[in-house]
Every structure is written in structure tokens, then in C-alpha cells.
Design a protein around this motif. Sequence first.
Motif, PDB file in Angstrom:
ATOM      1  N   GLY A  41     -30.225  -9.137 -35.207  1.00  0.00           N
ATOM      2  CA  GLY A  41     -29.374  -8.159 -35.809  1.00  0.00           C
ATOM      3  C   GLY A  41     -29.973  -6.796 -36.543  1.00  0.00           C
ATOM      4  O   GLY A  41     -29.294  -6.146 -36.876  1.00  0.00           O
TER       5      GLY A  41
ATOM      6  N   TRP B  77     -21.591 -20.962 -27.225  1.00  0.00           N
ATOM      7  CA  TRP B  77     -21.060 -19.619 -26.985  1.00  0.00           C
ATOM      8  C   TRP B  77     -19.767 -20.024 -25.945  1.00  0.00           C
ATOM      9  O   TRP B  77     -18.840 -19.081 -26.172  1.00  0.00           O
ATOM     10  CB  TRP B  77     -22.030 -18.869 -26.367  1.00  0.00           C
ATOM     11  N   ALA B 248     -11.161 -13.067 -29.346  1.00  0.00           N
ATOM     12  CA  ALA B 248     -12.352 -13.123 -29.949  1.00  0.00           C
ATOM     13  C   ALA B 248     -13.471 -13.254 -29.000  1.00  0.00           C
ATOM     14  O   ALA B 248     -14.703 -13.489 -29.246  1.00  0.00           O
ATOM     15  CB  ALA B 248     -12.288 -14.582 -30.766  1.00  0.00           C
ATOM     16  N   ASN B 250     -16.167 -11.617 -26.722  1.00  0.00           N
ATOM     17  CA  ASN B 250     -16.684 -10.305 -26.853  1.00  0.00           C
ATOM     18  C   ASN B 250     -17.345  -9.842 -25.653  1.00  0.00           C
ATOM     19  O   ASN B 250     -17.616 -10.649 -24.734  1.00  0.00           O
ATOM     20  CB  ASN B 250     -17.414  -9.789 -27.971  1.00  0.00           C
ATOM     21  N   SER B 252     -20.635 -10.166 -25.440  1.00  0.00           N
ATOM     22  CA  SER B 252     -21.580 -11.111 -25.310  1.00  0.00           C
ATOM     23  C   SER B 252     -21.136 -12.308 -24.291  1.00  0.00           C
ATOM     24  O   SER B 252     -22.077 -12.663 -23.587  1.00  0.00           O
ATOM     25  CB  SER B 252     -22.122 -11.466 -26.422  1.00  0.00           C
ATOM     26  N   LYS B 408     -16.774 -21.669 -34.413  1.00  0.00           N
ATOM     27  CA  LYS B 408     -16.967 -20.384 -35.050  1.00  0.00           C
ATOM     28  C   LYS B 408     -18.432 -19.834 -34.804  1.00  0.00           C
ATOM     29  O   LYS B 408     -18.489 -18.465 -34.625  1.00  0.00           O
ATOM     30  CB  LYS B 408     -17.406 -21.026 -36.718  1.00  0.00           C
ATOM     31  N   GLU B 409     -19.040 -20.591 -34.173  1.00  0.00           N
ATOM     32  CA  GLU B 409     -20.430 -19.910 -33.766  1.00  0.00           C
ATOM     33  C   GLU B 409     -20.162 -19.224 -32.537  1.00  0.00           C
ATOM     34  O   GLU B 409     -20.671 -18.144 -32.169  1.00  0.00           O
ATOM     35  CB  GLU B 409     -21.536 -21.090 -33.370  1.00  0.00           C
ATOM     36  N   SER B 410     -19.334 -19.468 -31.698  1.00  0.00           N
ATOM     37  CA  SER B 410     -19.157 -19.055 -30.365  1.00  0.00           C
ATOM     38  C   SER B 410     -18.326 -17.532 -30.564  1.00  0.00           C
ATOM     39  O   SER B 410     -18.536 -16.651 -29.997  1.00  0.00           O
ATOM     40  CB  SER B 410     -17.882 -19.692 -29.604  1.00  0.00           C
ATOM     41  N   GLU B 411     -17.285 -17.662 -31.659  1.00  0.00           N
ATOM     42  CA  GLU B 411     -16.743 -16.402 -32.090  1.00  0.00           C
ATOM     43  C   GLU B 411     -17.699 -15.215 -32.570  1.00  0.00           C
ATOM     44  O   GLU B 411     -17.710 -14.116 -32.367  1.00  0.00           O
ATOM     45  CB  GLU B 411     -15.727 -16.430 -33.121  1.00  0.00           C
ATOM     46  N   HIS B 412     -18.844 -15.574 -33.353  1.00  0.00           N
ATOM     47  CA  HIS B 412     -19.811 -14.857 -33.539  1.00  0.00           C
ATOM     48  C   HIS B 412     -21.072 -14.788 -32.583  1.00  0.00           C
ATOM     49  O   HIS B 412     -22.069 -14.039 -33.032  1.00  0.00           O
ATOM     50  CB  HIS B 412     -20.608 -15.194 -35.042  1.00  0.00           C
ATOM     51  N   HIS B 413     -20.641 -15.296 -31.392  1.00  0.00           N
ATOM     52  CA  HIS B 413     -21.714 -14.729 -30.452  1.00  0.00           C
ATOM     53  C   HIS B 413     -22.315 -13.428 -30.118  1.00  0.00           C
ATOM     54  O   HIS B 413     -21.256 -12.618 -29.918  1.00  0.00           O
ATOM     55  CB  HIS B 413     -21.389 -15.611 -29.155  1.00  0.00           C
ATOM     56  N   GLN B 414     -23.523 -13.280 -30.093  1.00  0.00           N
ATOM     57  CA  GLN B 414     -24.025 -11.896 -30.027  1.00  0.00           C
ATOM     58  C   GLN B 414     -25.255 -12.016 -29.404  1.00  0.00           C
ATOM     59  O   GLN B 414     -26.331 -12.601 -30.001  1.00  0.00           O
ATOM     60  CB  GLN B 414     -24.168 -11.102 -31.548  1.00  0.00           C
TER      61      GLN B 414
END
Lengths: 177, 415
Positions: A41, B77, B248, B250, B252, B408-414
Amino acid sequence: MANKVFHVMYDDDQKLLDAARALTSAGIRVKDVFSPFPVHGLDPIIGVKRTRLAIASFMYATTGTLLATLGTWYFMISDWPMNIGGKPSFTWIENAPAFVPVMFEFSVLCGAHGMAITYLLRNGTLPGMPASNPDPRTTDDKFVMEIVTGQNAGMTVEDLESRIRGTEVFELSIKEY
Amino acid sequence: MVHDNKLHFTFPKKTRTWSMALMAIGAVSMILGWMFDKTDHHQYWWANLLINGFFFFAVALGALFFYALQYAAEVAWSAQLKRIFEAMFAYLPYGLAVVAIVLLAGQLHIHHLYHWMDPNVHDPNHADYDEIIANKKPYLSAWFFWLRMVVYALTFLLFARAFRRWSIQEDELGGIDLHYKQYRRGALFLVFFAVFSSTIAWDWLMSIDTHWYSTMYGWYIFSGMWVTCMIFATILVVWLKDNGYLSAVNTSHLHDLGKWVFAVSMLWSYLWFCQYMLIWYSNIPEEVTYFQTRYEHYMYGMWAIFAVNFAVPFYVMISRDAKRNTKYLTRVGAILFLSHFFDLYMAVIPGTIHGHLEWGIGEHAHHITFAWWFEIGMFLGFLGLFIYVVLNALTKARLIPVNHPMLKESEHHQI
């Protein structure tokens, strides 16, 4: 006034990220970051553009495919037609399935080598090249952010320094260059 | 935050009507096709039922496999997307039923898609005795074949039921016990699937060309199954997003789904070509029969399918931008979905109607007495059924699980 370079050291990647975010949002341009590992990031914050290595790799690999196609045609069909296992050797296309493995392998070879060499050249990390690393501790557990006054002409050196000191700095060195 | 009214999926009326209409087209096509199909024992009709039955069964089985894989590999993810795969494997009983009907009809000699099901070929004193098939008797005997069939059905259905039940329980109970239960069961499923993915391909498809065998066939069919599953999941996710669900999810996540479509397409191309090249190179009579039949009657079709299934994903989906673009994902997905259907068609049709189907007018022109249009209708019908079953199953539970430990980790997957 001489140009100055700030080497701002952090001892934690999260502190580095927070600092980078704070400084760039204040309009300061970060020249580079030296880190023992890729910090997830960080690139979009300090404005590093996406690498074009993948495009280069595709072109190297395509070159490999074309060279292998040309090679198999010349060696096996044109120059000295080879009869292997009774397979037709009059035209390239009749024998094409036999050439696919070598075309594939050569594409991978060219793609991988081209990519590795380009990467080393572009980073200036070919074997024997001088290290541009400002502090050897960045190969261990420290992170160094490089900020130069030349890129931040809209700000005085004092202002820049006070803003940098506002982040969780571990060590700061200011040099002229 | 996700809006409450979008936590549950509601089956849109329009889509319901459309899928019903497709099913109606399918039903009419099947009836008219049966009437117009003048092949011996309605062989052509049955072959199409097998293709459609297996194709959509394979999408569902691919979903079950992928679901188990996500648990076994502790993938984060895809945690948000697990209900999509659950809905897709809800089609398993229907798909299995269609395949079972075709196989049962073969066993009762209603059609002769499977040469080895004829008891005369195993009888040395009979005029139809076939030594090669008779030698395969231990594997291709009726009792063993049907025993395997029962084992497959029980394995797939019981695993699917357990996964679904625990997944819904997790929504209420929470904790990580159920998650680890799923993890262990997912890994166990992969053990069974490793064997059964190959053996179902041998039993239901490769045994059509009974004289022939290929050790790569199981993986070739499996990779096709995996591609179609990933494509359907991708298109479904894009569709749901377009309808305001899965907020949620995205780019990614889409990128990862696109990567799967791309990667598994390459796996399929690799396996297809390996099978072809080895057989072409060694040129042994018992091996080349498979491609001989296809060369004689379907040469351009066969190569066109390979070219599309390999080149389209390779050149279009290789770039990062394409994999993050829903237009590319859905359009390339639709092309590949159809093309993999034709690939299965190419695996089944030449062996079942023995080259009687010509694309164009040839010396067999008098054989074109059957109506090709019913094939399109049948495909649309099964597509409608599949969409209906999947979307219906999607309404039965929360669209996004609540207590999955990696949500939670899946939602923040980037990436």
C-alpha cells in the motif's frame, strides 16, 4: 542555497505508512523509500507508478516465440529437412505440434531472462554496481524515506524539517548534495 | 456498510420469468427434437441430453470443488463469495439426475451411446464379440459401474449438504469450530475429488469411445469443468454487483476471479494440447482413433474450439486492466462458456453418432434428417434451469455470510 536531502528513518512499517500519508497530504513529494521488504500500500501513497515490467516481459516472450518459430522452420524444414518418427517435414505447419514445446520453452526463457535483466538494469542492481542505499540498516529492520528540497521548491527547508519531525521519526539525517 | 435490504438476495421477477421462458423453450425443443430426431434409437437426442446434463453438472461440481479448495487452502479473499459457490453446487442433484437418466437409459438399452453396455460384445461366442472391450470387462461391468455411480452421487451430495448446513449454522453460532470443521471436510473432499474427477470423466465420457483411452482425459475434462465454473461465478458476481448486491466486493475480487478464468483456461489449453500432441506424435492406431474420427468429420470445429479456448483468454485476459474490467470479464466469459460447451460437444458427439453429423453437405448428406435446432433449444433450456436453481438457492440464505472468520480480511482485499 544548496539542495538538501533528508534521510528520514522509521523503525516500523506502519509508522512509515502513516508518515508517508501525512507528508504527501501536506504536499511534500517523497523521492524514494528504502525498505527491507515491499510495504503493502506504500506505492500509491508516494506516487510510484505501476511497473511496466509485465508489458516488457510479454514483448520478450513474444520475441522468443517468433525466434523459436523461425529457428524450427530453418533448422528442421528449410536447411536440412529432418524426418523424425516419420513425421512430415515438407512444411512447417504440418509438423507444428512437434515444435510447440520448444516454442513454449523458448518464450519462457526469453520472457524470464529479459524480465530479470531489465529489472536489475532498471533498479541499478546488476552484480558489481555500487549500492545507492543511504543506510545499510534498511536491509535489516529499518525504513528510510528520502526527501529532497529540489522536489519541494514551494517549501522552506525549516518548514520541511519541522513537518518531517512531526512524524514518528526514529532518526533524521540532513545532508547537502 | 452494507444496506440491510441487500443482505438477502431476492430473485428479480424479470429474471425468474426469463429463466422460466428458457426452460419452456428447452422443454418444447426436447419434445420436438425427440419427434424430429430420426437417428437410430434417438441416439442424437440422447447424446445431447448427456452433453447438457454433464455440462451443467460439471459447473456445479466445479463449484463444490472450488468451495472445498477455498477452505482447504484457507483462502480469505473469497470468503464473501462463498454463498455464490454454495448456490452453484445446489444444482448438483439435478445435474446428477440428468446424467443418471442418460446412463440408466443406456443400461436398459433404450439408446446405444455406450458400446460396452451391450452384453453381446463381452460374449466370445457372439458375432458382436469385441476383444478389446471384453478385456475392459472388470472395470466396465454393470455392477461395478453402478456401484461407482452410487458412490459418486453419495460423495458429492453428502459433502455438498454438509458444507451448506455448516455454513448456515455458522451464520447463527459464530466461532471458529465450524470453520475448522469445514476446513477438514474441505481437505477430505479434495482427496475424493482427486480420484472421482478423473473416474467420472472415464465412466461417463471416455467410455463412449470404448476402444480408446487416454491418461490425460480425466484432467482435460476436469479443467474444462473448472473453467466453466469460474466463468459462471464471475458473471454471476458481476450481475449481482450490477444489481446493487455485494457492495464490499471490489475490483481486486474481480481481478482474482479473472485470474482464475485466465489461469484455468491455460491449464485446459495445456492439457488439451498435451493429449493431442502425444497422440499425434506416437501415432499408435489404438490411440489415434479418437482424433481420426474428429479429423474426418469435425476438423475445423475441433481446431476452432481449441483456438478460441486458448487464444481468447490468453490475448484478451492477460492484462491486469482486462481482468479488472467487468465488460471484458463478462464478454470473454460468455464466449468461453459457449466454447467449452462446444468442447464437450466435440468430446461426445463424434463417438455417439459415428460421424453421421456433417457440418455442410458431404457424402453423408442423407443423414441430416435430424433437426439440429433442438440442440440450441435444449442448451437454452438447461441454462434456464441452471440459472433458476442457482438463483433460487441464493435466496435461501444471507448473500454475505456474517460469522466467517476471514470475512474482514476479504472485505479489505487489495491486490
